[in-house]
Design a protein around this motif. Structure first.
Motif, PDB file in Angstrom:
ATOM      1  N   ASN A 127       0.831  -1.217   0.000  1.00 56.53           N
ATOM      2  CA  ASN A 127       0.000   0.000   0.000  1.00 56.53           C
ATOM      3  C   ASN A 127       0.865   1.267   0.000  1.00 56.53           C
ATOM      4  OD1 ASN A 127       0.977   0.060   2.563  1.00 56.53           O
ATOM      5  ND2 ASN A 127      -1.022   0.281   3.590  1.00 56.53           N
ATOM      6  N   ALA A 128       2.159   1.086  -0.312  1.00 57.48           N
ATOM      7  CA  ALA A 128       3.089   2.229  -0.311  1.00 57.48           C
ATOM      8  C   ALA A 128       3.103   2.936  -1.666  1.00 57.48           C
ATOM      9  CB  ALA A 128       4.495   1.750   0.059  1.00 57.48           C
ATOM     10  N   VAL A 129       1.898   3.155  -2.232  1.00 58.64           N
ATOM     11  CA  VAL A 129       1.808   3.826  -3.528  1.00 58.64           C
ATOM     12  C   VAL A 129       1.612   5.325  -3.303  1.00 58.64           C
ATOM     13  CG1 VAL A 129       0.545   4.015  -5.699  1.00 58.64           C
ATOM     14  CG2 VAL A 129       0.848   1.775  -4.624  1.00 58.64           C
ATOM     15  N   THR A 130       2.529   6.098  -3.844  1.00 55.90           N
ATOM     16  CA  THR A 130       2.402   7.552  -3.738  1.00 55.90           C
ATOM     17  C   THR A 130       2.113   8.113  -5.128  1.00 55.90           C
ATOM     18  OG1 THR A 130       4.754   7.886  -4.145  1.00 55.90           O
ATOM     19  CG2 THR A 130       4.072   7.635  -1.854  1.00 55.90           C
ATOM     20  N   PHE A 131       1.636   9.344  -5.175  1.00 60.54           N
ATOM     21  CA  PHE A 131       1.439  10.030  -6.445  1.00 60.54           C
ATOM     22  C   PHE A 131       2.510  11.102  -6.495  1.00 60.54           C
ATOM     23  CE2 PHE A 131      -1.098  12.866  -9.335  1.00 60.54           C
ATOM     24  CZ  PHE A 131      -1.156  11.982 -10.390  1.00 60.54           C
ATOM     25  N   SER A 132       3.643  10.748  -7.101  1.00 66.57           N
ATOM     26  CA  SER A 132       4.772  11.674  -7.090  1.00 66.57           C
ATOM     27  C   SER A 132       5.590  11.520  -8.372  1.00 66.57           C
ATOM     28  CB  SER A 132       5.645  11.412  -5.861  1.00 66.57           C
ATOM     29  OG  SER A 132       5.965  10.032  -5.787  1.00 66.57           O
ATOM     30  N   ILE A 133       6.503  12.442  -8.588  1.00 68.27           N
ATOM     31  CA  ILE A 133       7.233  12.496  -9.858  1.00 68.27           C
ATOM     32  C   ILE A 133       8.410  11.526  -9.835  1.00 68.27           C
ATOM     33  CG2 ILE A 133       8.509  13.993 -11.451  1.00 68.27           C
ATOM     34  CD1 ILE A 133       6.901  16.363 -10.345  1.00 68.27           C
ATOM     35  N   ARG A 180       3.226  10.351 -11.084  1.00 61.20           N
ATOM     36  CA  ARG A 180       2.680   9.040 -11.470  1.00 61.20           C
ATOM     37  C   ARG A 180       2.363   8.281 -10.181  1.00 61.20           C
ATOM     38  NH1 ARG A 180       2.574   9.703 -17.115  1.00 61.20           N
ATOM     39  NH2 ARG A 180       4.542  10.622 -17.765  1.00 61.20           N
ATOM     40  N   HIS A 181       1.582   7.225 -10.338  1.00 69.00           N
ATOM     41  CA  HIS A 181       1.386   6.310  -9.216  1.00 69.00           C
ATOM     42  C   HIS A 181       2.635   5.451  -9.110  1.00 69.00           C
ATOM     43  CE1 HIS A 181      -2.804   7.388  -8.551  1.00 69.00           C
ATOM     44  NE2 HIS A 181      -2.908   7.468  -9.859  1.00 69.00           N
ATOM     45  N   LEU A 182       3.354   5.643  -8.023  1.00 70.82           N
ATOM     46  CA  LEU A 182       4.704   5.120  -7.871  1.00 70.82           C
ATOM     47  C   LEU A 182       4.723   4.268  -6.608  1.00 70.82           C
ATOM     48  CD1 LEU A 182       7.572   5.706  -9.082  1.00 70.82           C
ATOM     49  CD2 LEU A 182       7.738   7.590  -7.452  1.00 70.82           C
ATOM     50  N   CYS A 183       5.212   3.016  -6.746  1.00 70.75           N
ATOM     51  CA  CYS A 183       5.283   2.149  -5.578  1.00 70.75           C
ATOM     52  C   CYS A 183       6.651   2.290  -4.922  1.00 70.75           C
ATOM     53  CB  CYS A 183       5.032   0.694  -5.969  1.00 70.75           C
ATOM     54  SG  CYS A 183       5.193  -0.416  -4.552  1.00 70.75           S
ATOM     55  N   SER A 184       6.670   2.755  -3.690  1.00 71.84           N
ATOM     56  CA  SER A 184       7.967   2.924  -3.032  1.00 71.84           C
ATOM     57  C   SER A 184       8.464   1.611  -2.437  1.00 71.84           C
ATOM     58  CB  SER A 184       7.919   4.037  -1.972  1.00 71.84           C
ATOM     59  OG  SER A 184       6.825   3.836  -1.122  1.00 71.84           O
ATOM     60  N   ASN A 185       7.651   0.567  -2.504  1.00 71.70           N
ATOM     61  CA  ASN A 185       8.124  -0.757  -2.077  1.00 71.70           C
ATOM     62  C   ASN A 185       8.910  -1.446  -3.196  1.00 71.70           C
ATOM     63  OD1 ASN A 185       8.240  -3.068  -0.239  1.00 71.70           O
ATOM     64  ND2 ASN A 185       6.848  -4.046  -1.695  1.00 71.70           N
ATOM     65  N   CYS A 186       8.291  -1.625  -4.370  1.00 65.44           N
ATOM     66  CA  CYS A 186       8.962  -2.377  -5.451  1.00 65.44           C
ATOM     67  C   CYS A 186       9.462  -1.480  -6.573  1.00 65.44           C
ATOM     68  CB  CYS A 186       8.047  -3.464  -6.019  1.00 65.44           C
ATOM     69  SG  CYS A 186       6.722  -2.834  -7.090  1.00 65.44           S
ATOM     70  N   GLY A 187       9.097  -0.187  -6.547  1.00 66.58           N
ATOM     71  CA  GLY A 187       9.605   0.736  -7.564  1.00 66.58           C
ATOM     72  C   GLY A 187       8.769   0.793  -8.837  1.00 66.58           C
TER      73      GLY A 187
END
Lengths: 181, 181
Positions: free
Chosen positions: B10-16, B24-31
């Motif tokens: 659930n570590a999805v952020t909306f960041s550049i 973009r919708h960016l997963c900070s867990n798996c990239g």
């Protein structure tokens, strides 16, 4: 799709939802249906007098081959805005758009191409981060065997034919999977 | 997007993302970067002699209003195939396509419309599950105030104008958000 983007469950199957006629990514935990649809590629055929502008690709696929500036259309922009954005990003090109010039479907990769035709307003173009070189070519100088994509090859051929007629019309078609011979 | 469809985090952020210029919708867990792009709506303006075929919508949005058959383009089909599929699904209509007729961008809802023009090959049309009624209308009988979407209104207006000229050309435009007055 491995996990449901709505609920995080891994219970995503690829199956036909009730009332539908084709399989979708369907979450059996929360019931979400995840539709995947074709994407739009927008680009420009930039010309100046009897020459067209091409970019040598710095990135895969088809790195080192030549193409017209184009890329995925983004949310929030019109197709023409997207085409001009791509021309700027890939070639730092400033263009005055004449009109929509070719519309090609490529069903086997789920893409629709919308290519505009436009005149360069100056010659201050230069490679952006996705290009190795940007150059103007007369028809006889175009590196035809090194054009990266069939859609670009077709659009360029149409352009030089139309130029001889002095009349530019919309070209439309479908590109099918290349037969492996 | 609440969860990453690649890893379920659930570590999805909306960041550049690095090297990009927009969030973009960016997963900070798996990239994983999850791109969301505009969708294509394909449809037909079906005509027979001096009449056009319209469908009364059985579903939201704009239930009870009239429209031309159209819907989301699916993976694996060409835009023309999709347009004919929608005409069959919504109106059981058989059509011989003349050509692409209108291309409209609607950036504020991230949609591109590709509307074809085509002649009905018979009058055996009938409402599909998404339509309440299917009817042929002469220009003066079209329920203009009850047309469901501005893109359809514009395409119909262009058609009747072009019919008077006896010459059909591609129409292209951008539909902007309606001003709230």
């Amino acid at each position: 799709m491995k996990f449901c983007s709505q609920c995080g469950s891994n219970a995503v199957t690829f199956s036909i939802p009730k009332g539908d006629d084709r399989p979708r990514h369907l979450c059996s935990n929360c019931g979400a249906i995840h539709y995947i649809n074709p994407r739009v590629i927008v680009g420009v055929l930039p010309y100046l007098n009897d020459r067209v502008m091409l970019c040598k690709r710095a990135i895969e696929p088809r790195q080192g081959l030549w193409t017209l500036p184009a890329g995925f259309m983004e949310n929030g922009e019109s197709s023409e805005e997207g085409a001009l954005r791509e021309s700027w990003e890939e070639a730092r090109a400033s263009i005055r758009v004449d009109g929509l010039y070719s519309v090609y479907d490529i069903p086997y990769i789920n893409q629709v191409y919308l290519m505009y035709r436009g005149e360069l307003t100056d010659t201050n173009f230069a490679p952006g981060p996705e290009s190795l070189e940007v150059e103007l070519f007369r028809e006889e100088d175009v590196p035809w065997p090194e054009i990266a994509f069939p859609i670009m090859h077709k659009t360029l051929k149409h352009y030089f034919e139309d130029s001889k007629q002095g009349r530019y019309q919309l070209h439309r078609g479908v590109i099918s999977r290349k037969l492996k011979l």
